[in-house]
Design an enzyme around this catalytic site. Structure first.
Site, short mmCIF file in Angstrom:
data_model
loop_
_atom_site.label_atom_id
_atom_site.label_comp_id
_atom_site.label_asym_id
_atom_site.label_seq_id
_atom_site.Cartn_x
_atom_site.Cartn_y
_atom_site.Cartn_z
N GLU A 34 5.62 -19.46 68.41
CA GLU A 34 4.47 -18.57 68.37
C GLU A 34 4.44 -17.59 69.54
OE1 GLU A 34 1.82 -18.45 66.14
OE2 GLU A 34 2.72 -19.95 64.83
N ASP A 79 0.88 -8.12 61.16
CA ASP A 79 1.25 -8.97 60.04
C ASP A 79 0.17 -9.03 58.96
OD1 ASP A 79 -0.67 -10.44 61.34
OD2 ASP A 79 0.48 -12.31 61.39
N THR A 87 -4.44 -11.67 66.48
CA THR A 87 -3.91 -13.02 66.65
C THR A 87 -4.12 -13.41 68.10
OG1 THR A 87 -2.24 -12.75 64.93
CG2 THR A 87 -1.80 -14.41 66.60
#
Length: 257
Positions: A42, A60, A65
């Protein structure tokens, strides 16, 4: 970095956290190991505890995020986290963004979040209360249900990690590209140990199903977190996920002694 997808509310058919016992991935040392493995994929780093203030839009389709497992503004889990945090600390820097988070959930929109939300996230991440909330929401939404499901299926520590990493990336939903769909697809190819199957054969089937799911999305086309990490541990017969571990993700090499 890859984001978690489709967290939402857990289906009642997944076992509760109370079903887990303090063995396998529940062991604090193994849990920290799991977090380091996830962070290598990640965040391209083994230092998962440095990721509390992390936030960006990685393009994405999931909006922002952020945090230790990639909570996303477009996939419900960031909203759930900020709601949890605000319930504990009503005057926190993120509280005023709750209406915007509810409005953008399910999209990649930043409406109502820009320009101040990233700075507010980083400010909140300086507090122990928000760091604790991140860990608690990780456990509630991902770690506890993944480990409990794996134990119900008769899987050891590696299998528990395989489930956890899949749930972090794909979310715990039941559609074809979420954990539930991957789990169902794997069981079409092999029986779980709880159903009398061979653990190694079943985990290969699960990883095959996950690779299929990953390749349905452009953001997940690089499957190295499976093929040059988890599959390697499985082929080595390391079902207890014992150290030392050596693996690669996105071409970068990692080692835990």
């Amino acid at each position: 970095m890859l984001a978690a997808l489709g967290a939402g509310v857990l289906s009642s058919r997944w076992p509760s956290a109370e079903a887990a016992d303090p063995t396998g991935l529940d062991d604090p040392v193994k849990k920290d190991l799991a977090m380091r493995l996830v962070s290598s994929a990640e965040n391209s780093s083994l230092d998962w505890q440095a990721q509390y203030p992390y936030i960006e839009d990685i393009g994405d389709g999931r909006g922002y995020t952020a945090g230790i497992i990639g909570f996303c503004s477009g996939t419900s889990d960031m909203l759930a986290l900020v709601e949890l945090y605000t319930g504990r600390v009503p005057g926190n820097p993120l509280a005023l963004y709750l209406p915007a988070l509810r409005a953008v959930d399910g999209s990649d929109s930043h409406d109502g979040l820009d320009p101040g939300f990233p700075a507010a996230w980083r400010t909140a991440a300086k507090t122990s209360a928000f760091r604790t909330a991140q860990r608690d929401e990780r456990d509630r939404g991902y770690f506890d249900p993944a480990v409990a499901r794996a134990k119900q299926d008769g899987l050891g520590t590696l299998g528990q990690f395989v489930y956890y990493d899949a749930m972090v990336m794909h979310g715990p939903g039941t559609d074809a590209l979420s954990f539930g769909g991957i789990h169902g697809r794997a069981r079409q190819g092999a029986d779980t140990p709880a159903d009398g199957g061979d653990q190694t054969a079943y985990l290969h089937a699960f990883l095959d199903a996950r690779v299929w799911a990953m390749r349905q999305e452009a953001a997940h086309h690089d499957v190295s977190r499976v093929e040059t990490a988890q599959r390697v541990f499985l082929e080595q017969g390391n079902l207890d996920l014992n150290t030392p571990l050596k693996w690669k993700v996105y071409g970068d090499s990692y080692e835990i002694g």
